[in-house]
Structures are given as C-alpha cells and as structure tokens.
Design a protein around this motif. Structure first.
Motif, PDB file in Angstrom:
ATOM      1  N   PHE A 166       0.798  -1.215   0.000  1.00 37.25           N
ATOM      2  CA  PHE A 166       0.000   0.000   0.000  1.00 37.25           C
ATOM      3  C   PHE A 166       0.840   1.279   0.000  1.00 37.25           C
ATOM      4  N   GLN A 167       2.119   1.175  -0.340  1.00 39.44           N
ATOM      5  CA  GLN A 167       2.968   2.366  -0.372  1.00 39.44           C
ATOM      6  C   GLN A 167       2.412   3.465  -1.282  1.00 39.44           C
ATOM      7  N   PRO A 168       1.888   3.138  -2.470  1.00 40.55           N
ATOM      8  CA  PRO A 168       1.337   4.209  -3.320  1.00 40.55           C
ATOM      9  C   PRO A 168       0.204   4.989  -2.654  1.00 40.55           C
ATOM     10  N   VAL A 169      -0.563   4.328  -1.810  1.00 38.16           N
ATOM     11  CA  VAL A 169      -1.658   5.003  -1.109  1.00 38.16           C
ATOM     12  C   VAL A 169      -1.094   6.040  -0.140  1.00 38.16           C
ATOM     13  N   LEU A 170      -0.051   5.662   0.591  1.00 33.86           N
ATOM     14  CA  LEU A 170       0.580   6.609   1.521  1.00 33.86           C
ATOM     15  C   LEU A 170       1.191   7.786   0.767  1.00 33.86           C
ATOM     16  N   ASP A 171       1.800   7.507  -0.378  1.00 39.43           N
ATOM     17  CA  ASP A 171       2.386   8.583  -1.179  1.00 39.43           C
ATOM     18  C   ASP A 171       1.310   9.581  -1.616  1.00 39.43           C
ATOM     19  N   ASP A 172       0.174   9.059  -2.049  1.00 34.72           N
ATOM     20  CA  ASP A 172      -0.922   9.944  -2.484  1.00 34.72           C
ATOM     21  C   ASP A 172      -1.479  10.754  -1.319  1.00 34.72           C
ATOM     22  N   PHE A 173      -1.505  10.157  -0.133  1.00 39.61           N
ATOM     23  CA  PHE A 173      -2.010  10.862   1.046  1.00 39.61           C
ATOM     24  C   PHE A 173      -1.105  12.036   1.398  1.00 39.61           C
ATOM     25  N   ILE A 174       0.202  11.808   1.423  1.00 42.59           N
ATOM     26  CA  ILE A 174       1.147  12.880   1.759  1.00 42.59           C
ATOM     27  C   ILE A 174       1.126  13.964   0.691  1.00 42.59           C
ATOM     28  N   ALA A 175       0.909  13.565  -0.555  1.00 47.05           N
ATOM     29  CA  ALA A 175       0.870  14.538  -1.655  1.00 47.05           C
ATOM     30  C   ALA A 175      -0.434  15.330  -1.694  1.00 47.05           C
ATOM     31  N   LYS A 209      -3.361  14.127  -2.559  1.00 47.77           N
ATOM     32  CA  LYS A 209      -4.207  13.681  -3.668  1.00 47.77           C
ATOM     33  C   LYS A 209      -5.465  12.949  -3.192  1.00 47.77           C
ATOM     34  N   ILE A 210      -5.411  12.416  -1.971  1.00 45.82           N
ATOM     35  CA  ILE A 210      -6.564  11.698  -1.430  1.00 45.82           C
ATOM     36  C   ILE A 210      -6.820  12.154  -0.004  1.00 45.82           C
ATOM     37  N   SER A 211      -8.023  11.934   0.465  1.00 45.38           N
ATOM     38  CA  SER A 211      -8.401  12.329   1.823  1.00 45.38           C
ATOM     39  C   SER A 211      -7.946  11.281   2.834  1.00 45.38           C
ATOM     40  N   GLU A 212      -8.070  11.635   4.096  1.00 43.61           N
ATOM     41  CA  GLU A 212      -7.751  10.681   5.155  1.00 43.61           C
ATOM     42  C   GLU A 212      -8.647   9.455   5.051  1.00 43.61           C
ATOM     43  N   GLU A 213      -9.918   9.668   4.798  1.00 41.25           N
ATOM     44  CA  GLU A 213     -10.857   8.555   4.671  1.00 41.25           C
ATOM     45  C   GLU A 213     -10.475   7.636   3.512  1.00 41.25           C
ATOM     46  N   GLU A 214     -10.077   8.228   2.407  1.00 40.71           N
ATOM     47  CA  GLU A 214      -9.660   7.418   1.253  1.00 40.71           C
ATOM     48  C   GLU A 214      -8.372   6.665   1.552  1.00 40.71           C
ATOM     49  N   MET A 215      -7.478   7.296   2.299  1.00 39.30           N
ATOM     50  CA  MET A 215      -6.235   6.625   2.674  1.00 39.30           C
ATOM     51  C   MET A 215      -6.519   5.402   3.529  1.00 39.30           C
ATOM     52  N   LEU A 216      -7.367   5.557   4.537  1.00 41.02           N
ATOM     53  CA  LEU A 216      -7.686   4.443   5.431  1.00 41.02           C
ATOM     54  C   LEU A 216      -8.332   3.293   4.672  1.00 41.02           C
ATOM     55  N   LYS A 217      -9.194   3.632   3.744  1.00 39.90           N
ATOM     56  CA  LYS A 217      -9.817   2.595   2.920  1.00 39.90           C
ATOM     57  C   LYS A 217      -8.785   1.945   2.004  1.00 39.90           C
ATOM     58  N   SER A 238      -7.128   1.067  16.866  1.00 40.03           N
ATOM     59  CA  SER A 238      -7.859   2.233  16.405  1.00 40.03           C
ATOM     60  C   SER A 238      -6.935   3.255  15.738  1.00 40.03           C
ATOM     61  N   TYR A 239      -7.369   3.762  14.615  1.00 45.60           N
ATOM     62  CA  TYR A 239      -6.605   4.789  13.898  1.00 45.60           C
ATOM     63  C   TYR A 239      -6.474   6.060  14.733  1.00 45.60           C
ATOM     64  N   ALA A 240      -7.416   6.293  15.638  1.00 51.03           N
ATOM     65  CA  ALA A 240      -7.376   7.500  16.467  1.00 51.03           C
ATOM     66  C   ALA A 240      -6.058   7.623  17.223  1.00 51.03           C
ATOM     67  N   ASN A 241      -5.463   6.475  17.585  1.00 48.92           N
ATOM     68  CA  ASN A 241      -4.196   6.497  18.313  1.00 48.92           C
ATOM     69  C   ASN A 241      -3.037   6.997  17.452  1.00 48.92           C
ATOM     70  N   TYR A 242      -3.180   6.861  16.142  1.00 50.53           N
ATOM     71  CA  TYR A 242      -2.103   7.188  15.214  1.00 50.53           C
ATOM     72  C   TYR A 242      -2.362   8.478  14.433  1.00 50.53           C
ATOM     73  N   LYS A 243      -3.561   8.958  14.496  1.00 50.29           N
ATOM     74  CA  LYS A 243      -3.951  10.131  13.698  1.00 50.29           C
ATOM     75  C   LYS A 243      -3.014  11.332  13.881  1.00 50.29           C
ATOM     76  N   PRO A 244      -2.586  11.683  15.114  1.00 53.72           N
ATOM     77  CA  PRO A 244      -1.682  12.835  15.245  1.00 53.72           C
ATOM     78  C   PRO A 244      -0.393  12.691  14.439  1.00 53.72           C
ATOM     79  N   VAL A 245       0.114  11.460  14.324  1.00 56.14           N
ATOM     80  CA  VAL A 245       1.331  11.228  13.538  1.00 56.14           C
ATOM     81  C   VAL A 245       1.040  11.420  12.055  1.00 56.14           C
ATOM     82  N   PHE A 246      -0.063  10.859  11.578  1.00 57.19           N
ATOM     83  CA  PHE A 246      -0.435  11.015  10.176  1.00 57.19           C
ATOM     84  C   PHE A 246      -0.693  12.487   9.844  1.00 57.19           C
TER      85      PHE A 246
END
Length: 297
Positions: free
Chosen positions: A34-43, A45-53, A64-72
């Motif tokens: 899923f590396q391309p998804v992370l790249d698109d998120f940082i760029a 190009k996609i929303s947080e919701e789309e990244m998680l999906k 829970s993603y809530a624990n990691y959200k501040p890092v993202f």
C-alpha cells in the motif's frame, strides 16, 4: 507526534544554509503493497478517509486509527514521507500455513535481502534467550486464547499453527520492517527514519533494531526508543496481567531493563546457568526509554 514535530524542527534549525537531509516515518501499521496510497495521502491527492480505505486499515490493523492520527496529521502537514514497512498479509499467511518453504523466491526476495545474514542472526545464544523470553510465551498465550487456528488473513487451519510457523511468521515480520527501513536509508544518505513499531518488535535489541544493525554493519546509526513501557511490555506474555498496575507506564521502576543470557555451550535449563561466571551478557530493553506524565507522546 510531538517527537516527530520536534525532530523535524531541529533538523531545519541545524541546516540553515542547505535543505536538511530527508526525513521519513516508517510504519508497522501499513503493509508494503500500500505504499502508493501513503504517497498519495502525503501529496494531498486523497483524503484521510480514502487513505484508510486504501490501506485496508480496519481489516489489516487491529488498533484504532485514532491512536495514530496525530502522527499522520503531522506527516501530511510537514510533507514527511510515510513508508509502509510491514509484510503483506497474503505472504505472511503463506508462512503461517506452510512455513518458509511455501514462499516463492520472489516473495522471499521482497523481504529478505541477505539470506545468509538472516540465518546467522538466529544462531547466537543471546537470540535463543530472546526467543524463549519473548516469542515462545507469545505463542503459548495465542494457543491458550484459541488464536492459532487461523492465519492473519483469516484462513482456517485444521490444527493449531505449529510453533515453527508462528516463529517463522514473526521473524519475517521483523525482517520486513528492518529491510524496508534499511532500503530507505540507503536510498537517502544522511536521512532520518523514525520507525513507529510495536514494543515487542523493538525490545531487547533482537527485533527490528538488531536486524537493521546487522544490515547496516556499522555504516549508519541505529537507536531504539521505547515510549511509555509497562511491566507487560517487558515480561513474557501472559505472566503479569494480574499484577497491580502492570499495564501502566507510570511505574518505570518495576519494568525489566535487561535480559541476561548465558555463554555458548551452557544449558540454560541446568543449574549451571545461574552461576555468574556463565553469564554471556545482557540484552538491554532499549537504548532509551521515555516516560511521559500522561502516558502519551
């Protein structure tokens, strides 16, 4: 996330005349495919919701993603690359079902870049002690909880997964993260990767940090940090759950800081292993531990 922001700011302050070397965050929580998804998120190009999906968070990571959200959030704001380090569930399931022989050469090369070093890493007495203290109790606890009849991808097994396959899956997991981190640092000279990895894969220098150090062979610095460790984090799985405050990081004086191992040739099951002269050395819990007042970072 506070630590990430501070490191990023410090690097900007140190390199005032030139751009600082790259910085990245390595994620156990996301599988390599899923590396391309992370790249698109940082760029952006996609929303947080789309990244998680896109990374299939709900099915492939159980926290829970809530624990990691501040890092993202920090990574996206500061344009710090997120690097997927974890082994793909489909490949891990193959190992859990049939062991390493069930993997294709292509699958093995994806995660294990140095087969000889990979094999040698497991031979010292120190590593065998780590396996007995960390991995074997984890297997026993999984067995008690009835969790060894399915692979990580949900395939049903006819009988409990044998320890050999459980162990093989565990070290493939560690090797995948270490080799992914090493590949990034090789491609980015002077770069800094901060790995966001579970304590079980860090402690006693025999998981990801030890494997990365093997690959780097002294050419790069490698520092392990455990944030807010608890008694549960530093003792064999299932042995301290009934002890008061075992899940709290506010009692650092109770945690195990070192793991002793015996010299080569000394049977660790014999009375001889208790003699001081038969001590081969100790494995430190980590290079640094950080305990915060509120248990967060």
């Amino acid at each position: 996330a506070t630590l990430i922001r501070k490191l990023h700011e410090d690097r900007k302050r140190l390199f005032t005349k030139t751009a600082p070397p790259p910085m990245a965050i390595g994620l156990e929580q996301v599988q390599r495919q899923f590396q391309p998804v992370l790249d698109d998120f940082i760029a952006g190009k996609i929303s947080e919701e789309e990244m998680l999906k896109g990374v299939d968070w709900e099915k492939r990571w159980f926290w829970s993603y809530a624990n990691y959200k501040p890092v993202f959030d920090a990574a996206r704001e500061l344009k710090i690359p997120l690097i997927a380090l974890n082994v793909n569930s489909e490949d891990l399931a193959v190992v859990e079902k049939g062991g390493f022989p069930a993997l294709t050469r292509s699958q093995i090369r994806t995660y294990i870049q140095d087969p000889n070093g990979f094999a040698e890493f497991a031979k010292p007495e120190s590593y065998k002690t780590y396996v007995s203290y960390v991995i074997r109790p984890s297997y026993d606890l999984h067995q008690q909880m009835g969790l060894l009849r399915t692979t990580i991808s949900g395939q049903t097994l006819d009988e409990d997964m044998p320890f050999r396959n459980f162990f093989s899956g565990r070290i493939l997991w560690d090797e995948s993260m270490a080799s992914g981190a090493f590949s990034w640092t090789e491609a980015n000279p002077g770069g800094l990767m901060v790995g966001l990895v579970g304590a079980d894969h860090v402690k006693f220098d025999s998981g990801v940090p030890g494997r990365y150090a093997r690959m780097a062979a002294g050419t790069r610095e490698n520092v392990s940090v455990i944030l807010n460790p608890t008694l549960i984090d530093t003792r064999p799985s299932g042995t301290v759950s009934n002890i008061l405050n075992s899940a709290s990081s506010q009692f650092p004086d109770t945690i195990t800081l070192q793991l002793r191992y015996v010299k080569e040739g000394v049977d660790f099951r014999s009375p001889e292993m208790r003699k001081p002269e038969n001590t081969g050395g100790v494995l430190p819990l980590a290079d640094y531990i950080i305990v915060t007042e509120d248990g967060t970072t």
